[in-house]
Design an enzyme around this catalytic site. Sequence first.
Site, PDB file in Angstrom:
ATOM      1  N   GLU A 252      55.565  72.736  43.520  1.00 47.93           N
ATOM      2  CA  GLU A 252      56.841  73.329  43.945  1.00 47.93           C
ATOM      3  C   GLU A 252      56.617  73.826  45.364  1.00 47.93           C
ATOM      4  OE1 GLU A 252      59.503  75.136  45.094  1.00 47.93           O
ATOM      5  OE2 GLU A 252      59.136  76.844  43.785  1.00 47.93           O
ATOM      6  N   CYS A 286      61.926  79.685  48.914  1.00 50.61           N
ATOM      7  CA  CYS A 286      61.838  78.234  49.139  1.00 50.61           C
ATOM      8  C   CYS A 286      63.210  77.570  49.092  1.00 50.61           C
ATOM      9  CB  CYS A 286      60.884  77.597  48.141  1.00 50.61           C
ATOM     10  SG  CYS A 286      61.286  77.959  46.434  1.00 50.61           S
TER      11      CYS A 286
HETATM   12  P1  NAD Z   1      50.028  79.177  53.177  1.00 49.89           P
HETATM   13  O1  NAD Z   1      50.451  77.780  53.237  1.00 49.89           O
HETATM   14  O2  NAD Z   1      48.711  79.547  53.760  1.00 49.89           O
HETATM   15  O3  NAD Z   1      50.001  79.709  51.673  1.00 49.89           O
HETATM   16  C1  NAD Z   1      51.037  79.529  50.760  1.00 49.89           C
HETATM   17  C2  NAD Z   1      50.492  79.947  49.386  1.00 49.89           C
HETATM   18  O4  NAD Z   1      49.445  79.053  49.035  1.00 49.89           O
HETATM   19  C3  NAD Z   1      49.837  81.329  49.365  1.00 49.89           C
HETATM   20  O5  NAD Z   1      50.164  81.941  48.140  1.00 49.89           O
HETATM   21  C4  NAD Z   1      48.348  81.060  49.460  1.00 49.89           C
HETATM   22  O6  NAD Z   1      47.568  82.016  48.802  1.00 49.89           O
HETATM   23  C5  NAD Z   1      48.229  79.738  48.772  1.00 49.89           C
HETATM   24  N1  NAD Z   1      47.140  78.923  49.285  1.00 49.89           N
HETATM   25  C6  NAD Z   1      46.843  78.656  50.573  1.00 49.89           C
HETATM   26  N2  NAD Z   1      45.775  77.820  50.662  1.00 49.89           N
HETATM   27  C7  NAD Z   1      45.395  77.560  49.392  1.00 49.89           C
HETATM   28  C8  NAD Z   1      44.367  76.763  48.810  1.00 49.89           C
HETATM   29  N3  NAD Z   1      43.528  76.033  49.554  1.00 49.89           N
HETATM   30  N4  NAD Z   1      44.272  76.746  47.460  1.00 49.89           N
HETATM   31  C9  NAD Z   1      45.131  77.448  46.683  1.00 49.89           C
HETATM   32  N5  NAD Z   1      46.120  78.208  47.166  1.00 49.89           N
HETATM   33  C10 NAD Z   1      46.262  78.264  48.507  1.00 49.89           C
HETATM   34  O7  NAD Z   1      51.142  79.987  53.880  1.00 49.89           O
HETATM   35  P2  NAD Z   1      51.616  81.481  53.825  1.00 49.89           P
HETATM   36  O8  NAD Z   1      51.511  82.030  55.206  1.00 49.89           O
HETATM   37  O9  NAD Z   1      51.080  82.300  52.712  1.00 49.89           O
HETATM   38  O10 NAD Z   1      53.126  81.184  53.513  1.00 49.89           O
HETATM   39  C11 NAD Z   1      53.908  80.529  54.473  1.00 49.89           C
HETATM   40  C12 NAD Z   1      54.430  79.224  54.025  1.00 49.89           C
HETATM   41  O11 NAD Z   1      54.186  78.975  52.658  1.00 49.89           O
HETATM   42  C13 NAD Z   1      55.935  79.243  54.163  1.00 49.89           C
HETATM   43  O12 NAD Z   1      56.311  78.716  55.383  1.00 49.89           O
HETATM   44  C14 NAD Z   1      56.411  78.423  53.024  1.00 49.89           C
HETATM   45  O13 NAD Z   1      56.535  77.086  53.433  1.00 49.89           O
HETATM   46  C15 NAD Z   1      55.323  78.443  52.028  1.00 49.89           C
HETATM   47  N6  NAD Z   1      55.627  79.236  50.830  1.00 49.89           N
HETATM   48  C16 NAD Z   1      56.422  78.652  49.920  1.00 49.89           C
HETATM   49  C17 NAD Z   1      56.739  79.343  48.781  1.00 49.89           C
HETATM   50  C18 NAD Z   1      57.627  78.730  47.758  1.00 49.89           C
HETATM   51  O14 NAD Z   1      58.234  79.459  46.995  1.00 49.89           O
HETATM   52  N7  NAD Z   1      57.688  77.391  47.669  1.00 49.89           N
HETATM   53  C19 NAD Z   1      56.252  80.628  48.590  1.00 49.89           C
HETATM   54  C20 NAD Z   1      55.422  81.197  49.556  1.00 49.89           C
HETATM   55  C21 NAD Z   1      55.104  80.469  50.691  1.00 49.89           C
END
Ligand code: NAD
Length: 479
Positions: A252, A286
């Site tokens: 998702e 999202c």
């Molecule tokens: P990010 O891409 O670093 O992380 C997003 C999420 O993924 C976080 O919860 C993080 O802990 C987890 N994550 C990151 N790298 C991971 C890995 N290697 N293995 C497992 N989990 C991992 O970005 P961020 O700064 O935390 O959030 C920003 C972006 O993330 C936003 O621009 C958005 O696109 C996306 N996001 C989407 C949702 C959603 O509901 N789909 C929620 C939160 C963030």
Amino acid sequence: MKPDYPNTQLFIDGVWRDAAAQNSLDVVDPSTETVIGAVAKAATSDLEDAAQAAQRGFDIWRDMSPLERSKIMRRAAGILRERAEPIAALMTREQGKPLEQSRIEILAAGDMIDWFAEEGRRTYGQIIPARQSGVMQVAVKHPIGPVAAFTPWNFPINQAVRKLSAALAAGCSIIVKAPEETPASPAELIRAFADAGVPAGVIGLVYGEPAHISEYLIAHPVIRKVSFTGSTPVGKHLASLSGAHMKPATMELGGHAPVLIAEDADLDRAVSQMVAHKFRNAGQVCIAPTRFLVHDAVYDRFVSGFVAAAQALKVGNGFDEDSQIGPLANDRRIPMIEELLQDAVANGATITSGGKRIGKKGWFFEPTVVTNAAVTSRIMNEEPFGPVAVINRYADLDAMIQEANRLDYGLAAYAYASAQSTIQRMVQDVAAGMLSVNHVGLSLPELPFGGIRDSGYGTEGGSDAISAYLDTHFATIHV
Ligand code: NAD
């Protein structure tokens, strides 16, 4: 009143405990930028313990009847509702959202658990008529096995409860890697399940270095299914890791939701619903509406209505009763949004309203409206994940649909129109996992919830969400 904020522990094999090496990470209040607590940072040995416990938990939970599992889940939903007030306060403290939005999230989680608790009692198989007499052919559904789930910080409970409820209803055990930025409220969700009688090992909760945890757990032979909510780049990485280990995954991911406003749209309704939906959770959603594609004939009226409603919103600490928008949840968001706005302006866009950080302490940002953004500018292509709406003008429905479908994202889309033929065209041609027309009606437990293309695959709502946690076992028997 602000609650005392606890340090959050890991939950492994039915026991709350610190990380093996006593390591922890700071948790920061986004309204004040002060450290309010710590969360345990799992070491490899903690993850191994969690995996072994998940196997033992699976062996117990799989063999319980769906009715018994359902009773425990419904008890957990009741406990969560009873504790909604203190848990909401924790969520607002660590995530920033207005207290009322935290309450709604927790009560909605109770509904989600109840719905899946019942749906888990209907994971029917099939008896398939045979070609030969004396042959019986049966297909039965079995829980797939222990699950590794990765959930983000924007809805600390909602994102976890979708995965937990579907997995538990199917008879799977699950290890949740919940968000390090907002750890205490999802821990209370897990506590509700534990207090409801979920046996030890059935649910594990870990925090730590996300890449370390995902690499370890996805590769682990005990884990049979992966589910992730987060950004598209991380989702692609985890999907390929899952594929390398032949583990099915639900993804998702991000979105960049278009909103099509036709010339015969009810503008008052569109403005009031879309302003509320855009700025909910400070736009860190999202399915947040982002690209507003407005018919030329109603563009000026829509922009002025939208701007007036956005400017009337009150930004402030989530504990202040009149706050409608809290701070952004972490220190990464403001620089990201500022970069996108600078790029938009450099490419000819106008910041019609907002556009600036508020104050110097706390990650507050003005509700922002950008108009006339070039299609090549970053904001028209990258998810802002913040309180920014982009409103552009289109000559006709064809041009709107073309723009709506231009990106590789395909999560949510919204539309406002009156003519039946226009609505039918939108339903048929807008490429999105979810389309909401003339109202906001997404995200209920019984509805499909998921994207297409770069927004991921699999659904986290409705009956299909349980199917993702079930295997089909077929047997043919000659009696
Ligand atoms: P990010 O891409 O670093 O992380 C997003 C999420 O993924 C976080 O919860 C993080 O802990 C987890 N994550 C990151 N790298 C991971 C890995 N290697 N293995 C497992 N989990 C991992 O970005 P961020 O700064 O935390 O959030 C920003 C972006 O993330 C936003 O621009 C958005 O696109 C996306 N996001 C989407 C949702 C959603 O509901 N789909 C929620 C939160 C963030």
